[in-house]
Motif scaffolding. Sequence first.
Motif, PDB file in Angstrom:
ATOM      1  N   GLY A   3       0.902   4.107   9.894  1.00  0.00           N
ATOM      2  CA  GLY A   3       0.830   3.000  10.866  1.00  0.00           C
ATOM      3  C   GLY A   3       1.658   3.074  12.120  1.00  0.00           C
TER       4      GLY A   3
ATOM      5  N   ALA B 199       1.262   4.900   3.863  1.00  0.00           N
ATOM      6  CA  ALA B 199       0.440   4.009   4.805  1.00  0.00           C
ATOM      7  C   ALA B 199       1.261   3.377   6.047  1.00  0.00           C
ATOM      8  CB  ALA B 199      -0.274   3.011   3.948  1.00  0.00           C
ATOM      9  N   VAL B 200       2.461   3.116   5.682  1.00  0.00           N
ATOM     10  CA  VAL B 200       3.475   2.505   6.502  1.00  0.00           C
ATOM     11  C   VAL B 200       3.552   3.558   7.790  1.00  0.00           C
ATOM     12  CG1 VAL B 200       5.661   1.667   7.169  1.00  0.00           C
ATOM     13  CG2 VAL B 200       4.372   0.850   5.077  1.00  0.00           C
TER      14      VAL B 200
ATOM     15  N   ARG C 232       1.365  -5.135   7.774  1.00  0.00           N
ATOM     16  CA  ARG C 232      -0.195  -4.716   7.873  1.00  0.00           C
ATOM     17  C   ARG C 232      -0.658  -3.879   6.484  1.00  0.00           C
ATOM     18  NH1 ARG C 232      -1.290  -3.503  14.423  1.00  0.00           N
ATOM     19  NH2 ARG C 232      -0.182  -5.528  15.009  1.00  0.00           N
ATOM     20  N   CYS C 233       0.511  -3.326   6.025  1.00  0.00           N
ATOM     21  CA  CYS C 233       0.276  -2.646   4.654  1.00  0.00           C
ATOM     22  C   CYS C 233       0.500  -3.417   3.517  1.00  0.00           C
ATOM     23  CB  CYS C 233       0.838  -1.467   4.772  1.00  0.00           C
ATOM     24  SG  CYS C 233       0.552  -0.228   5.865  1.00  0.00           S
ATOM     25  N   CYS C 234       0.577  -4.994   3.640  1.00  0.00           N
ATOM     26  CA  CYS C 234       0.729  -5.753   2.706  1.00  0.00           C
ATOM     27  C   CYS C 234       2.170  -5.914   1.941  1.00  0.00           C
ATOM     28  CB  CYS C 234      -0.302  -5.723   1.524  1.00  0.00           C
ATOM     29  SG  CYS C 234      -1.949  -5.975   2.086  1.00  0.00           S
TER      30      CYS C 234
ATOM     31  N   GLN D  55       0.951  -1.287  -0.067  1.00  0.00           N
ATOM     32  CA  GLN D  55      -0.098   0.090   0.012  1.00  0.00           C
ATOM     33  C   GLN D  55       0.793   1.305   0.033  1.00  0.00           C
ATOM     34  OE1 GLN D  55      -2.677  -0.354   3.225  1.00  0.00           O
ATOM     35  NE2 GLN D  55      -3.429  -2.555   3.001  1.00  0.00           N
TER      36      GLN D  55
END
Length: 870
Positions: free
Chosen positions: A13, A9-10, A76-78, A5
Motif C-alpha cells: 500500500g 500488505a501495508v 486500509r489493511c484493517c 492483513q
Amino acid sequence: MTGFQGWEAVADGLDAIADQGESLDVEHAQLDEGQCASIRMIAHRMRGGHRALLIADEVGMGKTRIAAALISAVRRCCGRAAIVMPAGLGAQWQKEIAIFDPDHRTLMPLRSYESFIRGFAREGDDGLPQGWQERRNAKLNDRRQQRELPESSWQDEKILMISHAFARMTFPLPENGNLPWRRELMPAFEALCRGRRRNMREGGRGERHASHEAARAAFATLAAEPLPMEWARDWRRMPSEDFRRAVLPVIGRALGRFDLVVIDEAHKARGEDSSLSRILSALIWESADPFRLGMTATPVELEAQQWLNTLQRICGPADPSADGEGNGGDLRAITDPISKYAEIAKRLRTEPLDEALVSAFEQAAKCFSSALGPYVIRRDKRSDRELNGFQEAHGCSYRDIRTVSVTSKVMGRDWMRAFCAAEALSLLPETDTTTRRRRLTVEKGHGLDKLILEPATAESKAALDFWSRNARPPQDASIFTHPAVLAAVRIIEAATAEGRKVLVFGTLLQPLFALTRLLDARAMLRHLAEGKHWPAREIDRSSAARDLGAVEAVRAALRSPDCPVGIPNTVEDINRVLAARYDSSRQKRDANLRSVHEEISALAGDGDDTALLISLVWAAHEQDGIARLLQALESRRSLCSDVQDVEAQTRWTTKRLIKETDELVKKLREDSSDFSTKETPDGMTARQESRLQLIQAHLSEFSGRGGSFARLLYGETQPQTRRFLQNAFNRAASWPMVLVAQSMVGREGLNLHEECRTVVLLHAEWNPGVVEQQIGRVDRKNSRFLKDYRAGDWRKHGMPPPRIEVSCIQMDGGYDSLHWAQLLRRWDDLRAQLHGDVVSMGDRRRAWSDPELQSLIRRLDLAAPDFYPR
C-alpha cells in the motif's frame, strides 16, 4: 482479532501511495520527492522484518504527512493505529489524515479520564428523572456526533489519537469513605477476574455504569493475552500515583490492541515517569507484531547519548536475543560509535585539520552511520533542491541569523552602571545567592518590575552596600525602557512597518509581558496619530501578577523620543479620545445592526439555533457582547477592522452574521478540548449549551479594552485561545502582527509559517534543540519565505532576496554574552550530529586560499553521516 492483513500488505500500500505521488505534478501531488522516498524506505524496512523506525527529518519537511500516509495504509489493511502526541496538535493531525482519507472522521485526541469513561456510556444509564436524563443523553450524543467520543466503542476506532495529557490523570482520595466513580474501574475489573459480582454504588451512576462497561471490555481481552495484576488491594485508599500505575494497563486493554504506534515529538519528556513514557510503557497494548514509528526533528539536543533514549522509545525494552537490526534489539551496541563520533566532531572544530584527523573522522562517521542506519531515516535541507539553489545563486544561507548586540553606547550610562554593578555582585564571594543572581534580574529584565517597585527611601539605600545601590536601575527607568526590550521593539517595528509578521520567543515572563504591552501601546499611539480605528474604549487598567500593565506601558511610550506628534500627552486624555471614537463607532454600528437585531430575535423565536446563540451573546457582557462577536468574526475573516479608518466599518446582514457565526462555532469545536460544565440558561438543549460555552470562552479574548497588535502566548493561555492565535497569525491581514511566545509553549508542533519569516529570540536558551524547534515554526514547507522568494518581486526592484531572519538579542560584554556563546557551541555540536556539519566557519574561510585545506574539508563533507532514504 483485528483482521489485520499484515505488514507485507501495508508495504504494498505504501508503494502504491508513492507511485501515485510520483505520477502527479508538483502542484497536485500529496507528497514531494523526499516524502515518496521516505515512504518507499519504510516499505523496504517492513519487508525486511524491521518494526521500529525513527523519522528524524529537519523541522518543516513534512514528517506528519509521511506518518499520515503510513496510517492510511495500515487502516486500509484493517489494522489499528495509535498516535501519541503532545497536547494541541490534534487539529493538525486530523488535517493531515484527511488528505489520504477524506471520508474518515478521526476522533479528537483522548485527553482525559472522564472522556475515556464516557466513551462507554449508554443512554439512560444515569438513572435521572426523565427531563434531566434526556438532557444528559442529548449531551452524550452531541459529543459523539462532534467526534469527541466514539460512536460505538473505543476498540472499533481504527485511528486513535492519545494526548500526553491523558497520562497525567489523577485519582483523588474519596471523601467520607465513599468510593467515587473515578476509582470504580479497578474494583470492577478485579471482581470480574475473580468471578465475583460487584454491586453498583450510588452517586455518579452513569459514570459507574460506564466504568463497569470499561472493566468488561478490558476483561474480554484476557482471553487473547493475560495481564498480570496485584489483587486484594484497598482501591479506595491507595495513593493517586499508585492507583494510576495500576489502572493504566487496564485502560490500555479497554482501548484495544494497536498494530501501529506513531510517536510524535519522540524526544519529549525523556524521564521514565513522564507522561509519554507512561503511555508507551504501560498504556498502549500492542499486537503480537507491532510497528513503532517515531517522529522528531531533534532526536539529540544536549548530548550525543540522547540518541539512545530516543531510539529506546521506538524499540521498546532491550531484548538481547533480538537481532539488533532495528527490530527491538540491544541498543547498547550503538553506544560506542555515537560517543566516538561526537568526540572526533568536537576535535575537528578545535584542532588543526590534518590527514590523521580527517581519516579518523571518516572511520568514526562510517561506524556512526552503520550503527544508526537501521533505525533512522532523515531528510534535511541539504536534500532540498530549491534551498541548495538559493545558496549557490546568492552565496549565503537562506537563514539570516543575526546577533543584535546591545552595546554600552546603546545602553546609556545609567543602565550600563546597573549592569556592571550586577555583574560585580554575582562575583563577590561574601554575597548571598539571591544577590548574586541580581545580574539575571537586571540584565535579562527578569523580576525587574519588582525591583523598580521596591521602596527607594534614603534609609533603604543606606542599608545597601556600594554594589547593591548601583545595581538598581536608573531612577526614572521601568522594565519598558530596558535596553534589550527596546532593541527587540526596534527590530519588530521595522518588520511590521513593511507589513511583515514577527514571532518572538523568550523564557522569562516579565520581559515578555513588558514587550507585548509596549508594542501594543506604541501601535495604539500610531493609530491615534494617523486617525485609524483602535479596537478599545479605554486603556486596559487590569494587569496580571507578572506585568506592570497597559497604563504604565502607555506612559513609557509617551515618554519615548519617537512618540508620534499630535496626540494627547496623558493617559486620561487618551482615554477620552478612545471613548469618543469608540462610542461614535458603536452608534453607527448599532444603527446598522438595528434591523439585523430584530431579524435575529425573530429567527431565534422560530427555533434557529445559531440565531438563538447570537441573541444570547448580544445580551451578554453589559450589552457589549455583539461588539466582541463582530470583532472575533472580523479578525477571523481578515476584514481588517483593526486597521480601518475611523469612518470605515464592515456592513453586516442577518444572513452573513448567522453564516459566519456558525462557521466560527464549528471551527472552535474542531479546536476544542473537553470543556468543564458552566452555568447556562435553563431550557437549552445540549447542543445549544455546548455551543454557548464555546463561544463565551472564545469571546472572553475580545474584551473591548485592549488592542491585539501583539499577543502573548504563555503557559496559562487557554487551548482554544492558542488555536485562535495560531489561525489569526497565519492570515495576512489580520492581527496579531506580533506573536510573543514563551519558549515552552510555542516551540513545537505549531505551524506559524504561512505569513511570517521573521523570528526574534529575546533570551538565550541552553538547549540548541529548542532553538531549532523555534526557528522551525516558520521554516517549513510552503512558508512565507518560500512564497516571497518564488514570487520574485525582489528581483524587479533590485533588492536582495528574502530570507528567514532570526535576530538574537544579546546584552554585550556580560553574563548574557557568555550564555549566548555557550548556546552557539552546543549548536555546533547539534549540527554535527544532525547535519554532518563538522567544519568550523573559520576553516571554511581559510580554505578559500588554501587548496590543501579545501581538499580535507571536501573529504569531511563527503564522509559526513547522511541518513537520506535512498
